[in-house]
Scaffold this motif. Sequence first.
Motif, short mmCIF file in Angstrom:
data_model
loop_
_atom_site.label_atom_id
_atom_site.label_comp_id
_atom_site.label_asym_id
_atom_site.label_seq_id
_atom_site.Cartn_x
_atom_site.Cartn_y
_atom_site.Cartn_z
N GLU A 113 0.83 -1.20 0.00
CA GLU A 113 0.00 0.00 0.00
C GLU A 113 0.87 1.25 0.00
OE1 GLU A 113 -3.67 -0.31 2.58
OE2 GLU A 113 -2.71 -2.20 3.08
N TYR A 114 2.01 1.16 0.69
CA TYR A 114 2.94 2.29 0.66
C TYR A 114 3.41 2.54 -0.77
CZ TYR A 114 7.05 5.16 1.59
OH TYR A 114 7.96 6.17 1.59
N ALA A 115 3.78 1.46 -1.46
CA ALA A 115 4.24 1.61 -2.83
C ALA A 115 3.15 2.20 -3.71
CB ALA A 115 4.69 0.26 -3.39
N LEU A 116 1.91 1.86 -3.39
CA LEU A 116 0.80 2.37 -4.18
C LEU A 116 0.73 3.90 -4.12
CD1 LEU A 116 -1.54 1.10 -5.77
CD2 LEU A 116 -2.92 1.23 -3.70
N ILE A 117 1.02 4.47 -2.96
CA ILE A 117 0.85 5.91 -2.83
C ILE A 117 2.15 6.69 -2.96
CG2 ILE A 117 -1.29 5.80 -1.54
CD1 ILE A 117 0.18 5.98 1.01
N TYR A 118 3.28 6.08 -2.60
CA TYR A 118 4.54 6.83 -2.67
C TYR A 118 5.50 6.29 -3.71
CZ TYR A 118 2.87 9.10 1.54
OH TYR A 118 2.12 9.82 2.43
N GLY A 119 5.07 5.32 -4.49
CA GLY A 119 5.92 4.83 -5.57
C GLY A 119 5.59 5.54 -6.86
N SER A 120 5.96 4.90 -7.96
CA SER A 120 5.67 5.51 -9.25
C SER A 120 4.18 5.70 -9.39
CB SER A 120 6.16 4.61 -10.38
OG SER A 120 7.05 3.64 -9.91
N PRO A 121 3.76 6.83 -9.91
CA PRO A 121 2.34 6.99 -10.19
C PRO A 121 1.91 5.99 -11.26
CG PRO A 121 3.62 8.83 -11.05
CD PRO A 121 4.55 7.99 -10.26
N VAL A 122 0.69 5.51 -11.14
CA VAL A 122 0.18 4.54 -12.11
C VAL A 122 0.10 5.22 -13.47
CG1 VAL A 122 -1.72 2.99 -12.66
CG2 VAL A 122 -1.11 3.41 -10.28
N PRO A 123 0.44 4.48 -14.52
CA PRO A 123 0.63 4.97 -15.90
C PRO A 123 -0.19 6.18 -16.31
CG PRO A 123 0.53 2.59 -15.88
CD PRO A 123 0.48 3.02 -14.46
N GLY A 124 -1.27 5.96 -16.96
CA GLY A 124 -2.03 7.08 -17.49
C GLY A 124 -2.88 7.73 -16.43
N TYR A 125 -2.60 7.35 -15.19
CA TYR A 125 -3.52 7.65 -14.11
C TYR A 125 -3.16 8.95 -13.39
CZ TYR A 125 -5.49 7.11 -9.44
OH TYR A 125 -6.13 7.31 -8.26
N ALA A 126 -4.07 9.88 -13.34
CA ALA A 126 -3.86 11.11 -12.58
C ALA A 126 -4.73 11.06 -11.33
CB ALA A 126 -4.21 12.32 -13.42
N ALA A 127 -4.12 11.24 -10.18
CA ALA A 127 -4.86 11.16 -8.93
C ALA A 127 -5.97 12.20 -8.92
CB ALA A 127 -3.92 11.36 -7.75
N PRO A 128 -7.19 11.79 -8.69
CA PRO A 128 -8.28 12.77 -8.63
C PRO A 128 -8.12 13.69 -7.44
CG PRO A 128 -9.02 10.61 -7.92
CD PRO A 128 -7.63 10.43 -8.42
N ALA A 129 -8.80 14.81 -7.51
CA ALA A 129 -8.64 15.83 -6.48
C ALA A 129 -9.03 15.32 -5.10
CB ALA A 129 -9.48 17.05 -6.84
N SER A 130 -9.88 14.29 -5.07
CA SER A 130 -10.34 13.80 -3.78
C SER A 130 -9.22 13.17 -2.96
CB SER A 130 -11.47 12.78 -3.99
OG SER A 130 -10.98 11.66 -4.72
N PHE B 204 9.51 13.14 -5.04
CA PHE B 204 8.29 13.88 -4.73
C PHE B 204 8.00 14.91 -5.80
CE2 PHE B 204 6.64 13.53 -0.15
CZ PHE B 204 6.64 12.16 -0.24
N GLU B 205 9.05 15.53 -6.33
CA GLU B 205 8.83 16.51 -7.39
C GLU B 205 8.30 15.81 -8.65
OE1 GLU B 205 12.21 18.91 -8.31
OE2 GLU B 205 11.24 19.87 -10.03
N LEU B 206 8.93 14.70 -9.01
CA LEU B 206 8.55 14.02 -10.25
C LEU B 206 7.21 13.32 -10.13
CD1 LEU B 206 11.89 12.47 -11.51
CD2 LEU B 206 10.52 14.23 -12.61
N PHE B 207 6.91 12.80 -8.95
CA PHE B 207 5.69 12.02 -8.80
C PHE B 207 4.49 12.88 -8.44
CE2 PHE B 207 8.36 8.02 -7.61
CZ PHE B 207 8.82 7.98 -8.91
N GLY B 208 4.69 14.18 -8.43
CA GLY B 208 3.54 15.06 -8.32
C GLY B 208 3.15 15.45 -6.91
N GLN B 209 3.95 15.08 -5.91
CA GLN B 209 3.57 15.45 -4.54
C GLN B 209 3.77 16.94 -4.29
OE1 GLN B 209 2.37 13.24 -2.24
NE2 GLN B 209 3.04 11.21 -2.91
#
Lengths: 236, 236
Positions: A113-130, B204-209
Motif C-alpha cells: 500500500e505504501y508503494a501504491l501511494i509513494y511509488g511511481s504513479p500509475v501509468p495514465g492515471y492522474a490522482a483525482p482531487a479527492s 516527490f517533485e517528479l511524482f507530483g507530490q
Amino acid sequence: MTSRIQGARQRARGEITNAIKDEARRHLADEGASRLSLRAVARELGMVSSALYRYFPSRDDLLTALITDAYDAVGAAAEAALAEAESAGDSHLVRWRAVCRAVRAWGLAHPHEYALIYGSPVPGYAAPASTTRPASRVALALLSVLRDAHTSGALREPASGAAAPEAVLKDAELLAEHLGVELPPAVLAEVVAAWSQLFGLISFELFGQFTKVVDARDAFFDHAVEHLADQVGLRR
Amino acid sequence: MTSRIQGARQRARGEITNAIKDEARRHLADEGASRLSLRAVARELGMVSSALYRYFPSRDDLLTALITDAYDAVGAAAEAALAEAESAGDSHLVRWRAVCRAVRAWGLAHPHEYALIYGSPVPGYAAPASTTRPASRVALALLSVLRDAHTSGALREPASGAAAPEAVLKDAELLAEHLGVELPPAVLAEVVAAWSQLFGLISFELFGQFTKVVDARDAFFDHAVEHLADQVGLRR
DNA sequence: CACTGACGAGAGCGCTGCTCTTGCATCGGA
DNA sequence: TCCGATGCAAGAGCAGCGCTCTCGTCAGTG
C-alpha cells in the motif's frame, strides 16, 4: 422508515464494497498494483467479473479507492502517534520523531500500500482531487508539530547560513489558515523539504535500495530523523 | 574470419536489440511501465510478437534491460557532472551540488525511466544482481566527492551533536576498498542518508507530490541540497 | 399489488504474454 | 561448390485480462 430500508440496502452495498477492497488489498500484497486483476478478485469472492462493475466503474476506480484508503491509513497512524506524544507531554523534538517513526512503521507493515501511494504513479492515471486531502495528512501532522514549537518559542530561527528561499511555496496563506497560525515562510519550506526527505529514507528502505548497504536500520532511521528535526529548527 | 562473420551476425542482433529497447522506451514514456506491451512494440517495429522472444525471453527481461540502461544513464550523468566540476577546479561543495543537480536534471528529462528505477519495484520482480553495480554509480559519485574532501582535509567531523551510529552499514570495508580510501563509518552513514533523501526530494517533485505546494522548484532543490551537504560535513 | 430499479450471470470483443511448430535464409565446414 | 546446422520470423493458438451488453430475478417502493 424509508431511510432505514434504504439504509439496509446501502449497508449491504457498503459491506460488499469493503469485501471487494479487502480482497483487492490481499491481491495487492501478493502481486503488486499492476498485476491486480478484477477477475481474480471477483473469482475469490464467488462473483462473476461483470458483477464487480456494479461497485467500481473500472479497475482504476478500485485502485483510486485503495489509494485513498492508504493515504488515510498512514495519515491516521501519524496523527495517532502525534496525539499520543502530545498527551504524554513529550517535547516537540520527540513528537517529531514519533510522527516520523509512525510513518515508517506503517510503511514496513503495509509495503504494497505504501508503494501504491509513494511509488511511481500509475501509468495514465492522474490522482483525482479527492485524494489530495488524505494525502496531506502526514504533512499536516509534521507541520502542526512545528506550529506548536513555534508558538511556544521552541523553534530556532532557520537562518542556517545558506540563504533560505522565501517564496518557494504556493498557497502559504492557505496553509497558514489551515494550521490556524502563520509559520515563517522559511520554516514552511524547510518542513516541506524534510517531509520529502523523510519519504526518501523510507522509500529506499522499502524498495530495496538499502539491501546490502544498511544494517541497523532502526538506528539509521532515527539518526537521519534527528538531522531532519535539526534542519527544520527544532531544538535538540 | 570466423570471428568477423559471427561479429556481423551479432552486430545485426545488437542493432535489433537496441531498436527494440528504443521502441520500448518510447512506449514507456507514452504509457508507463505496467502498460508496456510486447505486442505493441513488435507491431511498431514491423515484427510479429513472437519474434521478439528471440531477443528477450520475457517481458520482464526487457524491463530489466531498460532498468539497467536507466541506472547506467543516470550514473553516467552524475559522473559526467562530477568530472566537469573537478576539471573546473570547483570546491567539494560545488561538486556535491553539481552531482545532485545532474541527477535531478536527468530525472526531469526522463521521468518514466526514473520512475522505473526509483519508483515502486515491479510486482513479483526482484532486481537481478547485475543491476546492483549500475545502481550504485550515483552513490559512488557522491561518495567520491566526500572521499576527496576527506583526503584534502575539507571535511568537517560529523560529530554533529547527536550520537552518530557507527556500525549501521554493511560492508564498510568493501566500500572503502572500492573507493581506495577509508572514510569514517559515521561519514559513510551520513552519505547514505543524504543519498536517500536526495532521491526523496526528486521523487516527490517528479511524482507530483509538490503539485500545488512548491513553486520555485530550482531554488527549493538547491537549498535542500545545501542542507544535505552540511549534513555530510562539507564545509560551507 | 404492481412496478421500478438494483443486481448477478453469462456471452462476447479485442487485447495481452507466452508457446509451439513451420518454413526460410544464411553461415560454416567438407 | 554443395550440405547440414543454426538463427530467425511468421503464424496459429492458449489462457487470461478489462470492459460492455443483454437478460432474468428478486427486493424495496409508491
